[in-house]
Write a protein that holds these residues in place. Sequence first.
Motif, mmCIF file in Angstrom:
data_model
loop_
_atom_site.group_PDB
_atom_site.id
_atom_site.type_symbol
_atom_site.label_atom_id
_atom_site.label_comp_id
_atom_site.label_asym_id
_atom_site.label_seq_id
_atom_site.Cartn_x
_atom_site.Cartn_y
_atom_site.Cartn_z
ATOM 1 N N ASP A 101 0.522 -1.111 0.151
ATOM 2 C CA ASP A 101 0.194 0.097 0.398
ATOM 3 C C ASP A 101 0.866 0.723 0.040
ATOM 4 O O ASP A 101 1.306 1.343 -1.232
ATOM 5 N N ASP A 102 0.787 2.077 1.021
ATOM 6 C CA ASP A 102 1.490 3.510 0.995
ATOM 7 C C ASP A 102 3.282 2.813 1.601
ATOM 8 O O ASP A 102 3.655 4.558 1.257
ATOM 9 N N ALA A 103 3.110 1.685 1.891
ATOM 10 C CA ALA A 103 4.874 1.732 2.640
ATOM 11 C C ALA A 103 5.187 1.080 1.251
ATOM 12 O O ALA A 103 4.666 0.497 0.482
ATOM 13 N N ASP A 157 9.312 5.039 1.752
ATOM 14 C CA ASP A 157 7.601 5.401 1.054
ATOM 15 C C ASP A 157 7.381 4.938 2.622
ATOM 16 O O ASP A 157 7.018 3.641 2.982
ATOM 17 N N GLY A 158 6.721 5.443 3.177
ATOM 18 C CA GLY A 158 5.294 5.076 4.360
ATOM 19 C C GLY A 158 4.310 6.177 5.036
ATOM 20 O O GLY A 158 5.431 6.732 6.075
ATOM 21 N N ILE A 159 3.278 6.046 5.611
ATOM 22 C CA ILE A 159 2.874 6.575 6.814
ATOM 23 C C ILE A 159 1.897 5.904 7.730
ATOM 24 O O ILE A 159 2.003 5.906 8.640
ATOM 25 N N ASN A 160 1.644 4.570 7.141
ATOM 26 C CA ASN A 160 0.934 3.842 8.171
ATOM 27 C C ASN A 160 1.887 2.628 8.276
ATOM 28 O O ASN A 160 2.618 1.254 8.230
ATOM 29 N N HIS A 163 1.813 -1.107 8.007
ATOM 30 C CA HIS A 163 2.094 -1.269 6.284
ATOM 31 C C HIS A 163 3.594 -1.307 6.608
ATOM 32 O O HIS A 163 4.407 -2.302 6.328
#
Length: 196
Positions: A101-103, A157-160, A163
């Motif tokens: 996903d976001d990661a 990358d990654g905000i969660n 994840h």
Amino acid sequence: MEMRTAHVTRVTKETDIDLTLNLDGSGKCMADTGIGFFDHMLDGFARHGLFDLQVKVKGDLHVDSHHTIEDTGIVLGSAIKEALGDKAGIRRYGSFLLPMDDALVMCAVDLSGRPYFSSNLQFAAPMVGTMQTEMVREFFYAVSYSAGMNLHFKQLDGINDHHVMEAAFKAFAKALDEASSFDPRIDGVWSTKGTL
């Protein structure tokens, strides 16, 4: 070919750990550490690395999760080292860039026999479920030093947090699977020293 397996136990005043690892498995996992999210991460490690893993931990969770997670890393690293044996014929190096996903997390492994750990994984919250996010570093540091491997993580990358953490465990699994796999072109141990 003989299966590369290891059974390691470790008992201290803080933890009692029994772990069995098969590097040539099919991704089966039975994890019971008392920390639900950590069990989930170990299951992802086994499944995506195609390792068979059984681990039972009795830890001092009334204190916090630190001893349970760090000591599991020590035992897993020891099992990896034992299961690899003399490392003849293995690729030695492995890396994987894993999106979730976001990661987006990269892991690189060198089964050199020399421990080194580097990571820039970042977490916004102190916990995911009942697992302290700061314990991700402690776990992988323990694995790298017990196994005698170079282990690097780069978070692109990654905000969660869920994840990012899951991407790290799965990327490690894929990188270790590659590094520990055999290459028919390699005769003996892949090192100018003649040993790893």
